[in-house]
Scaffold this motif. Structure first.
Motif, PDB file in Angstrom:
ATOM      1  N   VAL A   1       0.035  12.362  13.119  1.00  9.41           N
ATOM      2  CA  VAL A   1       0.833  11.419  12.331  1.00  9.41           C
ATOM      3  C   VAL A   1       1.120  12.008  10.961  1.00  9.41           C
ATOM      4  N   ARG A   2       0.109  12.618  10.358  1.00 10.41           N
ATOM      5  CA  ARG A   2       0.280  13.250   9.043  1.00 10.41           C
ATOM      6  C   ARG A   2       1.364  14.326   9.121  1.00 10.41           C
ATOM      7  N   LYS A   3       1.298  15.126  10.197  1.00 11.89           N
ATOM      8  CA  LYS A   3       2.274  16.185  10.402  1.00 11.89           C
ATOM      9  C   LYS A   3       3.698  15.611  10.432  1.00 11.89           C
ATOM     10  N   GLU A   4       3.861  14.515  11.174  1.00 10.31           N
ATOM     11  CA  GLU A   4       5.176  13.873  11.256  1.00 10.31           C
ATOM     12  C   GLU A   4       5.633  13.430   9.878  1.00 10.31           C
ATOM     13  N   MET A   5       4.694  12.843   9.107  1.00  7.73           N
ATOM     14  CA  MET A   5       5.047  12.365   7.760  1.00  7.73           C
ATOM     15  C   MET A   5       5.492  13.523   6.865  1.00  7.73           C
ATOM     16  N   VAL A   6       4.709  14.585   6.874  1.00  4.65           N
ATOM     17  CA  VAL A   6       4.941  15.676   5.926  1.00  4.65           C
ATOM     18  C   VAL A   6       6.049  16.603   6.418  1.00  4.65           C
ATOM     19  N   ASP A   7       5.908  17.081   7.692  1.00  5.19           N
ATOM     20  CA  ASP A   7       6.862  18.077   8.184  1.00  5.19           C
ATOM     21  C   ASP A   7       8.212  17.470   8.538  1.00  5.19           C
ATOM     22  N   GLU A   8       8.181  16.344   9.274  1.00  3.25           N
ATOM     23  CA  GLU A   8       9.454  15.783   9.727  1.00  3.25           C
ATOM     24  C   GLU A   8      10.102  14.884   8.691  1.00  3.25           C
TER      25      GLU A   8
ATOM     26  N   ASP B   1      12.932   4.703  -0.192  1.00  5.16           N
ATOM     27  CA  ASP B   1      13.772   5.002   0.983  1.00  5.16           C
ATOM     28  C   ASP B   1      12.973   5.607   2.136  1.00  5.16           C
ATOM     29  N   LYS B   2      11.722   5.951   1.891  1.00  4.08           N
ATOM     30  CA  LYS B   2      10.917   6.522   2.973  1.00  4.08           C
ATOM     31  C   LYS B   2       9.963   5.490   3.591  1.00  4.08           C
ATOM     32  N   ILE B   3       9.940   4.265   3.036  1.00  8.23           N
ATOM     33  CA  ILE B   3       8.940   3.296   3.504  1.00  8.23           C
ATOM     34  C   ILE B   3       9.099   2.985   4.992  1.00  8.23           C
ATOM     35  N   ARG B   4      10.338   2.736   5.456  1.00  7.12           N
ATOM     36  CA  ARG B   4      10.539   2.427   6.881  1.00  7.12           C
ATOM     37  C   ARG B   4      10.110   3.579   7.797  1.00  7.12           C
ATOM     38  N   PRO B   5      10.620   4.814   7.554  1.00  2.00           N
ATOM     39  CA  PRO B   5      10.184   5.910   8.450  1.00  2.00           C
ATOM     40  C   PRO B   5       8.670   6.179   8.378  1.00  2.00           C
ATOM     41  N   ILE B   6       8.075   6.068   7.207  1.00  3.12           N
ATOM     42  CA  ILE B   6       6.627   6.321   7.099  1.00  3.12           C
ATOM     43  C   ILE B   6       5.865   5.201   7.824  1.00  3.12           C
TER      44      ILE B   6
ATOM     45  N   GLY C   1       9.261  14.654   5.363  1.00  5.26           N
ATOM     46  CA  GLY C   1       9.310  15.206   4.007  1.00  5.26           C
ATOM     47  C   GLY C   1       8.456  14.466   2.986  1.00  5.26           C
ATOM     48  N   LEU C   2       7.332  13.888   3.434  1.00  7.71           N
ATOM     49  CA  LEU C   2       6.458  13.187   2.491  1.00  7.71           C
ATOM     50  C   LEU C   2       5.516  14.194   1.844  1.00  7.71           C
ATOM     51  N   ASP C   3       5.212  13.970   0.581  1.00  5.11           N
ATOM     52  CA  ASP C   3       4.248  14.792  -0.122  1.00  5.11           C
ATOM     53  C   ASP C   3       2.882  14.668   0.562  1.00  5.11           C
ATOM     54  N   GLY C   4       2.216  15.802   0.795  1.00  2.61           N
ATOM     55  CA  GLY C   4       0.935  15.791   1.504  1.00  2.61           C
ATOM     56  C   GLY C   4      -0.108  14.935   0.817  1.00  2.61           C
ATOM     57  N   ALA C   5      -0.114  14.929  -0.518  1.00  2.00           N
ATOM     58  CA  ALA C   5      -1.110  14.140  -1.264  1.00  2.00           C
ATOM     59  C   ALA C   5      -0.906  12.646  -1.033  1.00  2.00           C
ATOM     60  N   ILE C   6       0.382  12.243  -0.915  1.00  2.00           N
ATOM     61  CA  ILE C   6       0.683  10.826  -0.635  1.00  2.00           C
ATOM     62  C   ILE C   6       0.167  10.466   0.754  1.00  2.00           C
ATOM     63  N   ALA C   7       0.420  11.361   1.706  1.00  2.00           N
ATOM     64  CA  ALA C   7      -0.069  11.120   3.076  1.00  2.00           C
ATOM     65  C   ALA C   7      -1.584  10.949   3.065  1.00  2.00           C
ATOM     66  N   ASP C   8      -2.283  11.779   2.304  1.00  2.00           N
ATOM     67  CA  ASP C   8      -3.748  11.675   2.271  1.00  2.00           C
ATOM     68  C   ASP C   8      -4.201  10.347   1.674  1.00  2.00           C
TER      69      ASP C   8
ATOM     70  N   LEU D   1       0.820  -1.212   0.000  1.00  2.00           N
ATOM     71  CA  LEU D   1       0.000   0.000   0.000  1.00  2.00           C
ATOM     72  C   LEU D   1       0.848   1.253   0.000  1.00  2.00           C
ATOM     73  N   PHE D   2       2.030   1.197   0.648  1.00  2.00           N
ATOM     74  CA  PHE D   2       2.918   2.366   0.587  1.00  2.00           C
ATOM     75  C   PHE D   2       3.383   2.600  -0.854  1.00  2.00           C
ATOM     76  N   ALA D   3       3.681   1.501  -1.548  1.00  2.00           N
ATOM     77  CA  ALA D   3       4.113   1.623  -2.940  1.00  2.00           C
ATOM     78  C   ALA D   3       2.985   2.194  -3.787  1.00  2.00           C
ATOM     79  N   VAL D   4       1.786   1.655  -3.607  1.00  2.00           N
ATOM     80  CA  VAL D   4       0.626   2.108  -4.378  1.00  2.00           C
ATOM     81  C   VAL D   4       0.329   3.589  -4.132  1.00  2.00           C
ATOM     82  N   CYS D   5       0.520   4.017  -2.870  1.00  2.00           N
ATOM     83  CA  CYS D   5       0.256   5.421  -2.542  1.00  2.00           C
ATOM     84  C   CYS D   5       1.360   6.343  -3.057  1.00  2.00           C
ATOM     85  N   GLY D   6       2.493   5.768  -3.446  1.00  2.00           N
ATOM     86  CA  GLY D   6       3.569   6.570  -4.011  1.00  2.00           C
ATOM     87  C   GLY D   6       4.659   6.959  -3.039  1.00  2.00           C
ATOM     88  N   VAL D   7       4.767   6.246  -1.917  1.00  2.00           N
ATOM     89  CA  VAL D   7       5.856   6.532  -0.968  1.00  2.00           C
ATOM     90  C   VAL D   7       7.177   6.075  -1.595  1.00  2.00           C
TER      91      VAL D   7
END
Lengths: 515, 515
Positions: free
Chosen positions: B205-212, B185-190, B214-221, B176-182
């Protein structure tokens, strides 16, 4: 996650080992047997950390302190692995001053950075099983209960008298050394020389006293007249009539306590397990009263004869009583080491906290040695009981002809029924296991029963129970068909019968061993 | 032997504690319950040393490696205290390459030099109870048995469904991380951010993903649309129909294995205990397949309501399904932490020895947390069972008028009879104890029966059995006189009745709790 090939030796640290399979199961049973006896006497469990502040252990073990394992200072407290279970118990008593009396037991590992001798069972990590009674009570009452516990443990382990509980008293020893003329400052070293009489003949011990420890030869000879004695009440009565000895206050007090102890052991039905042994001195400094050590000849590998061991044990005790050096050196108990030891230590708690001072008496069982001896006995008796690696009651298997589905879910459902009824059950993790493979797995695990599912039988609400290992001409060799609905009841009754059979056969083995 | 006053603080090392009294007894019962389930499934015991060569532990715990306790180099090997029981098991498998399949259990202490929080139960020394199955088998069969074991343990502990077994699958998460576009190299931290959803609302959690991270907000959603789901088969079926997800090979394989697992759990009668929870990710690197974690609300101290807990548990699970952040933050499972966790780890053994590679699946029970929750429940229910510090059945006492001898040996002889019959018995260690003192001792130990000796009665071959704590108007309040010869039989029948009564009363409590 590094995936490189490893470049170090795969092993456990020096002097340690893994316990697995039937060894682990047998050792667990020994723990359970011992803990059950402890609980029967009102023992409560105490569990202390595996490491203590280093200061707690300091100054308790004399020159053996060098064997203590230290933890690295990683920016915190300085800690060491525990060396025994007695000092942590004393530390706990000193911290819990509201506890004025307790019977506590503790079964746990201790650590000694000694030169290991794995083949002899001398390990750096090993288990101790301790029972101790703390509290100020009337003389010798708790001491007698601890000794009753010792005999109860070995009887429950099935040793049937094939052991001797040697007892002595620190006050008697101190008194007799004084009476013989040992100078005050030589009492400890001379005492430790006497303690070697279970490993060395008197001539060597005397040599150590005179040549190494500078004792006057005449004094050594006087010591000999006392320390070569072993016996029971008759020895005690003889010593009580020895006016030279009883003129010494310490010896007199010790002998009177010993008389009281024997009275109590008689009331407990344990007096016949005891040998009053004047040569028993024990190493540790902290003992202040009665001391004891349990020896057995059971582990001596040289004995090949089929003579009943109980007889041999009695014989060896009798021989030793003659104080014949040659006999002693043939004593089968020599070199075996003790399987339990203990005594009264009235001042240890006060070393931590004078205000918390509380008298204690206790015993420690050496489970690793008890394990080796018990295992050797089971192997000699070719008993399969106790040598399995698991305790599974039933192996649930399936078979079928062409188009066989493997009946995995059906096997799972039958296992569920058995587990719900507290019956230990296993099945193959293969989708379509072959019947011979399933039988082989059941045989390898010495599983007593197979529960066999066939598609047609199961459709008719039936399964087959087959007792494993029946002779070819046995009427139930192929198993019996039972209703699935009554499988649990059928299994329970068969397991109970099997259990009764095992008990009978063990009782028979026992009887034949005692003849 | 120094007798000076000690100058250091008497304490246990930081983050460790002594276990004594009723706490130790209750914890022992939990161990026994868990070990009985392990044995019912054919588990064999493995016991490894408390320390391992440091290289064995190196590279297994990521940044938590700093929490490992090292032993001092005292001129030998470099060793460290074990951090868990899984790595020693993998080391053992790598050393014993003849073992191609095993179900092993291990109940032992592990060590983590973490900042302790004793009040929250986070200790530096604590117990783990592990069950693991090693071997190459058909997919999900051993995995299902491990989960069956998990539900069996909690049912046997009397938790009656007041817990949730959250399960997920590493392959589904990776997919699902792959499908969402993570990015790879970010799969473990996400993944580790997602794992915090049991403690934090999605917004954080979203804040941690995006702000800390560096995940794209659309991917987080996009991730949110998946990971907020919990459920059972219906959720699985929905995901199996999600063509975006099933187009990913890893997700598809994971979902198909999950379907198989649910089939098997149904055959084991354990499917209703499971919640397929897409937010469960688990920290440890070595998991490769199904992962699980058991949570309960039972320990949450804030809940004062008397509503049945089984209901509350169900409610909280349902609420959480709505993926309403406010509801989640009120989720009573928040902050409690898991009481058991595990998963499949197929590559760990190969890290030690590529040739020894063997797939494994297992679970670890956190006994300290299970203990705290069980103790709180017993205290709420004001159950005296399980809160005693020993398990003594009978206190043997004596009384007499003027010239009373104390009857010490007679009390000893009666104790001997009881011990010989496997009845747990105690007596006063005083020569002439007063009757009220003896009753007080029996009451303090919650001993259910007094066996009372009087000089005249005993001369006539009789003793008195008195059940403790009977109401004043009970016809047997003063006890009943029985023949000494039938004391054991009388005690056994009374203990059996008492036991049956306790079972009845527990069953009643249970029923009222389930209404």
């Amino acid at each position: 996650m590094p995936k490189d090939k490893v470049s170090f030796t795969l092993k456990t640290p020096k002097g340690t080992k893994d316990w697995s399979g039937s060894d682990a199961l047998l050792r667990d049973r020994i723990f359970t047997t011992i803990a059950d006896v402890f609980k029967r006497h009102g023992g409560t469990a105490l569990d202390t950390p595996v490491f203590e502040l280093r200061e707690i252990l300091a100054g308790k073990y004399g020159e053996d302190s060098k064997l203590i394992y230290d933890l690295q200072d990683q920016g915190g407290e300085i800690c060491s692995l525990r060396y025994d279970l007695t000092v942590p118990f004393a530390r706990w008593l000193a911290m819990n001053t509201d506890v004025r009396s307790i019977k506590r037991y503790h079964i746990a590992k201790v650590y000694r950075r000694d030169q290991p001798a794995v083949s002899k069972g001398r390990m750096r990590e090993f288990y101790q099983c301790d029972f101790d009674i703390a509290g100020a009570f009337d003389p010798m009452v708790p001491d007698a209960e601890v000794l009753r516990i010792v005999s109860e443990v070995f009887e429950e382990l099935g040793w049937n008298g094939r052991y001797t509980i040697k007892i002595n008293h620190r006050k008697i020893l101190d008194g007799l050394f004084a009476v013989c003329g040992v100078p005050e400052d030589k009492i400890r070293p001379i005492s430790s020389a006497v303690d070697k009489l279970d490993k060395m003949p008197w001539a060597d011990v005397r040599k150590e006293m005179v040549d190494e420890k500078g004792l006057d030869g005449a004094i050594a000879d006087r010591i000999e007249t006392y320390v070569m004695h072993k016996g029971g009440r008759e020895l005690l009565n003889k010593l009580l009539q020895d006016e030279t000895l009883t003129a010494n206050a310490s010896a007199k007090a010790g002998l009177e306590e010993m008389a009281l102890l024997m009275d109590y052991l008689e009331a407990f039905g344990s007096l016949d397990k005891i040998s009053f042994d004047m040569s028993l001195a024990r190493g540790l400094d902290y003992y202040t009263g009665v001391i004891y050590e349990v020896v057995t000849e059971g582990s001596a590998p040289a004995i090949q004869s089929d003579a009943p061991e109980a007889e041999k044990a009695k014989k060896s005790t009798k021989k030793a009583k003659t104080s014949d050096d040659d006999d002693r050196s043939n004593d089968p108990t020599l070199g075996v080491g003790s399987v339990a030891a203990g005594g009264r230590y009235d001042n240890l708690v006060g070393m931590f906290q004078p205000k918390a001072q509380i008298p204690c008496v206790g015993v420690s069982f050496g489970v690793d040695r008890i394990f080796s001896i018990t295992k050797a006995r089971l192997e000699r008796e070719q008993s399969t009981e106790g040598l399995r690696s698991s305790e599974v009651d039933a192996y649930v298997m399936a078979f079928g002809g062409k188009g066989f589905t493997g009946m995995l879910k059906e096997r799972m459902e039958v296992c569920q029924k058995l587990w719900n009824a507290n019956i230990k059950a296993e099945f193959s993790y293969k989708l379509k296991p072959k019947l011979p493979q399933q039988f082989k797995a059941a045989e390898q695990g010495s599983v007593p029963f197979a529960v066999i599912l066939g598609e047609e039988e199961l459709a008719a609400g039936k399964v087959r129970i087959k007792e494993m290992g029946l002779p070819a001409d046995h009427p139930e060799k192929e198993g019996v068909e039972v209703e699935l609905a009554s499988l649990v009841a059928e299994m329970k009754s068969r397991l109970a019968q099997k259990q009764a059979g095992v008990v009978d056969s063990l009782a028979q083995q026992l009887q034949s061993a005692q003849v």
